[in-house]
Enzyme design. Structure first.
Site, PDB file in Angstrom:
ATOM      1  N   GLU A   1      -1.437   0.793  13.625  1.00  0.00           N
ATOM      2  CA  GLU A   1      -2.627   1.167  12.857  1.00  0.00           C
ATOM      3  C   GLU A   1      -3.905   0.883  13.644  1.00  0.00           C
ATOM      4  OE1 GLU A   1      -4.437   0.395   8.392  1.00  0.00           O
ATOM      5  OE2 GLU A   1      -3.043  -1.067   9.236  1.00  0.00           O
TER       6      GLU A   1
ATOM      7  N   GLU B   1       0.857  -1.181   0.000  1.00  0.00           N
ATOM      8  CA  GLU B   1       0.000   0.000   0.000  1.00  0.00           C
ATOM      9  C   GLU B   1       0.898   1.239   0.000  1.00  0.00           C
ATOM     10  OE1 GLU B   1      -4.049   1.608   2.199  1.00  0.00           O
ATOM     11  OE2 GLU B   1      -3.033  -0.165   2.957  1.00  0.00           O
TER      12      GLU B   1
END
Length: 927
Positions: free
Chosen positions: A725, A453
């Site tokens: 995260e 990503e």
């Protein structure tokens, strides 16, 4: 004694300025307290002078004729104080134009003529001769991909992964490098190494990834040679250049790099190299004219040695660097020709092996094939990884950990902010936020650095921008990224994409993500007083407001659209991060109000009065609609969640007559949740401000110091060295969160660091750029001392505070040419000028609490940490793990007693143990 230091605002940091009229900033050192500038004088080239009246010393517009490309001027400044004092001239600073005039780019883009594979790395070279005296040689170069140039065998600079990632479809940037010292009289050679990097990567969901920009990388360069006699010549990339594949056989940001040292071309960047078996370069076409890069370069910043060598259960060598970082490995190795050494990277271990599932499709593997000559040293060039651990296989002979070094790379920003306090876990939390910022500020602000990503998610930087500006000088870095945001937005008819550069699907508007168009420029104004950037970004902010105001329609409620909501709220299931406790429409309308308010303020500052009034009217209409729709007359939010109240309070959406009620309800929700966090990306950056702003200091302290999951300190207690995260990226049993989206290096929840600076440490801008600063430390219960230090545009500022019995001692340093508004914990107020100051204030008192018994309410028990821990110990005494099983799912209500919690089953077995422990606590209290 007064002295002045001049800084030319050149974010590239490479000796060039990238605009014909670079702004000027200077800082003054003065032994006299309260020093204030009355005027300044700026001199250019020893003759031209300009005068500045008043205090202006930050981002002062260039007062001389615009520079031309490669024009050099020497600038210095001196200042005069309102007290009649004056400084000597500052040390002169050379200003060199590093930009090109329109149409001055003549190089062709070149590539391999017949690449072996997609995204094939390559080499390109040419030779040229110099027969006259050289005055200056300047290299301009760019790539759709990543590159490095060597002249006569020497790399032209120490940058890596240049020119970085911009919105390639709309904007390329070039480096400008003075290479005069590298060119020789006679024969010379230029060699370029290049690979695809971001330009040839495949993006998108794991099952639907595709290339967006190109199948093959290409490079373009022009070397401008200026001779002593006034002549000028150029060496440009074109079809006369020769190309070949080299030792880098494959390279990708997600893949890693494969390097076969047997296929190197030593000396290819030296004159006389035999390139007869190389092929002519393929001319891709006239390279789109690049603009000068204005963001800081990516560099090798730090080296970290192996701190431990482990053997995994499968028998593999795993090295631990003790710090989750972003970069790559440098190895020194000796072995037989053809030996293959593989380096595989991961952030954490699971069951003793590398946890590679969170990497998804990112191989994150580098491979080195030995040439077999003496000791060899290698570091991959066109890739990077996020990792703490590396698995090493194929190592010839005995493994030596000293032969492996982690090279930390990121954009080379100046560190400007520091914080520490008496609680080592909180100090480590702050350091984790610093490391996550370092890892994700690599060319652009990314979400994570390890999986497939690594994108410039707009929502992440929107919430983190204030913290970023507290920690590093990010003006040039984020200004460059905002330029890409504007270009992508223009291509999407005003919609801000989820990621910038946009490599995902066609954009749709989403609150908190698209609001980066307003929030990030406003943060840069608040922290740096950058009015020019506000003017540049106003059209972008206005276009975004027009889009979302239309979505809201005449009722001024943005509802019914796709939204990320309070992303990664801990109540959201692992595979549906947007399904949290707060209605997404509340988030959307709150951000519509906030962006309208910011746009109104932006417009007023840049002189657009009509727009300022229009957006102010919009903001007021949205606020009325928000209150009518989502806030009851009794002060309850329609989403009775931590995030809903925090947004309403911190965004000034709470009606004045209900603010205290709503602050009290927020505090009650935090208590009911056991002082565990209940917010996601949107609520986390504002909840502590909402609590402390509402006078709920004890609740803010308990929330901050919580170590149970979910909390800020849970990750720290689990050994995290970066921000995660998810609140539970690593579960208490050591397993990785089962969600398909799990990173251990993600700065969004690290946004708490800005609150630590402003509120706990007590240093914040009261006016743009810290021209006036606010000194207001908050001695939270449980913290005995804290400090915050920040390099403001005016110089270094610092606040220290400590407890001394029932007194708080505050010491602050205020830089010259600024003032500070001081508010002490006991309500004392003052306004002071520059210098060092010391105050004493009465420490906030703590309320006495009744001893806890089985008849006490759960709210009373959770408010006394010693009693709460007694409960946990009693439950775990019955059965290990029982405490977490029960406490994590209990609502700590005022109307439910401790006895009721322990009513039956396994819980009831803990009653005797708890009574015994509570009796002991009462005895300690009496003693």
């Amino acid at each position: 004694m007064i002295s002045t230091t001049l800084r030319i605002e050149q974010p590239s940091g490479d000796g060039f300025v990238m605009t014909p009229a670079p702004p000027l900033t200077w800082t003054t050192s003065a032994e006299t307290g309260g020093w204030m500038q009355a005027s300044a004088e700026i001199e250019c080239d020893g003759s031209i002078r300009a005068h500045v009246n008043g205090r202006a010393s930050v981002l002062v517009p260039w007062p001389f004729p615009p520079l031309s490309p490669r024009e050099t001027s020497r600038v210095r400044v001196r200042v005069f104080g309102v007290d009649g004092s004056s400084s000597d001239w500052s040390e002169p600073v050379d200003v060199v134009g590093g930009f090109l005039e329109e149409g001055d780019w003549t190089a062709h883009a070149i590539a391999l003529p017949a690449p072996d594979d997609v995204a094939q790395p390559g080499l390109a070279r040419t030779e040229f001769s110099i027969t006259k005296e050289i005055r200056r040689a300047t290299l301009y170069a760019t790539a759709l991909g990543a590159y490095q140039v060597a002249i006569n065998g020497v790399d032209v600079d120490d940058q890596v992964l240049k020119p970085g990632w911009t919105s390639y479809s709309h904007r390329l940037v070039h480096e400008t490098t003075d290479v005069t010292s590298l060119v020789l009289h006679g024969s010379n050679a230029i060699g370029i190494r290049f690979a695809g990097a971001w330009a040839t990567e495949s993006y998108g969901p794991p099952s639907r990834q595709q290339r967006v920009y190109a199948d093959q990388p290409h490079v373009a360069a022009q070397l401008v040679l200026e001779f002593a006699d006034g002549d000028e010549s150029r060496v440009i990339t074109d079809s006369t250049w020769r190309t070949a594949t080299g030792a880098v056989q494959a390279s990708g940001i997600y893949l890693g790099e494969r390097f076969d040292a047997r296929r190197e071309h030593p000396g290819f960047a030296l004159a006389g190299f035999d390139d007869s078996d190389w092929r002519p370069a393929a001319v891709v076409g006239e390279a789109r004219e690049p603009e000068a890069r204005r963001s800081p370069a990516v560099r090798r910043i730090e080296e970290i040695a192996v701190c431990d060598v482990l053997q995994s259960p499968s028998g593999r060598i795993v090295v631990d660097f003790g710090q989750n970082l972003v970069g790559r490995l440098r190895i020194r190795v000796k072995g037989p020709r053809g030996t293959t050494v593989m380096l595989r990277h991961a952030e954490v271990l699971e069951d003793g092996e590398l946890a590679v599932r969170p990497l998804r499709n990112a191989a994150a593997t580098d491979t080195y094939i030995l040439r077999g000559e003496n000791e060899e040293s290698w570091e991959p060039e066109f890739t990077f990884h996020g990792f703490r651990y590396a698995e090493i296989s194929g190592w010839p002979g005995d493994f030596d950990p000293d032969a492996v070094t982690a090279i930390v790379i990121h954009s080379d920003m100046e560190r400007t902010g520091w914080f520490g306090c008496s609680d080592p876990l909180i100090t480590r939390l702050h350091e984790n936020a610093v490391w996550s910022m370092r890892g994700n500020f690599l060319s652009l602000p990314t979400d994570c650095p390890q999986r497939d990503e690594r994108l410039g998610w707009t929502g992440d930087i929107q919430v983190f921008a204030p913290t970023a500006a507290s920690l590093f000088d990010v003006r040039g870095f984020l200004a460059s990224w905002l330029r890409d945001l504007t270009l992508e937005q223009q291509a999407a008819e005003g919609i801000v994409p989820f990621v910038v550069p946009n490599v995902l699907s066609s954009p749709v508007p989403a609150a908190a993500w698209g609001d980066a168009a307003t929030v990030v420029p406003w943060v840069l104004y608040e922290r740096y007083d950058d009015r020019a950037l506000l003017a540049d970004q106003f059209a972008s902010a206005s276009a975004w407001l027009d889009v979302i105001a239309r979505r809201a329609g005449p009722d001024h409620l943005w509802s019914g659209d796709f939204q990320f909501g309070d992303w990664l709220d801990p109540t959201a299931p692992p595979e549906n991060a947007g399904e949290g406790a707060t209605n997404p429409d509340i988030v959307a309308t709150a951000y519509l109000f906030r962006s309208a308010q910011i746009a109104s303020r932006m417009a007023a500052i840049v002189g657009r009065t009509t727009d300022a009034e229009r957006f102010e009217e919009l903001a007021e209409s949205v606020k009325r609609a928000f209150v009518d729709e989502y806030v009851t007359p009794a002060g309850r939010m329609m989403s009775d969640s931590q995030t809903a109240y925090a947004l309403a309070l911190q965004f000034d959406l709470a009606p004045e007559d209900r603010r205290q009620i709503m602050a009290a309800r927020l505090a009650e929700l935090v208590r009911e949740n056991g002082y565990r966090i209940g917010t996601g990306f949107v609520g986390t950056p504002v909840i502590q401000d909402a609590l402390t702003g509402g006078g709920k200091m004890r609740e803010a302290a308990r929330l901050l110091m919580q170590t149970e999951n979910p909390s800020w300190l849970y990750a720290v207690s689990m050994g995290a060295t970066t921000t995660w995260e998810r609140w539970d990226s690593l579960r208490p049993d050591g397993s990785v969160n089962p969600g398909g989206m799990t990173s251990f290096n993600h700065y969004a929840f690290g946004a708490i660091a800005d609150w630590l600076h402003r509120v706990v440490g007590g240093l914040a801008p009261a006016e743009a750029g810290y021209r006036v600063m606010r000194i207001a430390p908050t001695p939270l219960p449980g913290i005995d001392h804290a400090f915050v230090e920040h390099t403001t545009p005016y110089g270094r500022a610092r606040v220290d505070w400590r407890r001394a019995g029932q007194t708080i001692i505050v010491v602050a340093t205020v830089p010259p040419n600024t003032t500070a508004q001081v508010e002490l914990p006991d309500g004392q107020r003052a306004t002071v000028g520059s210098g060092k100051h010391r105050w004493s204030a009465a420490a906030p008192s703590e309320p006495e609490r009744e001893p806890i018994s089985l008849a006490s309410s759960l709210a009373e028990l959770i408010d006394q940490p010693s009693a709460y821990h007694a409960l946990r110990d009693s439950l775990d005494e019955v059965e290990p793990g029982l405490a977490e099983e029960i406490c994590a799912h209990t609502r700590w209500l005022r109307g439910r007693t401790v006895a009721e919690l322990l009513g039956e089953g396994r819980r009831a077995s803990a009653r005797d143990g708890l009574e015994r422990r509570l009796d002991a606590l009462r005895g300690e209290s009496v003693a």
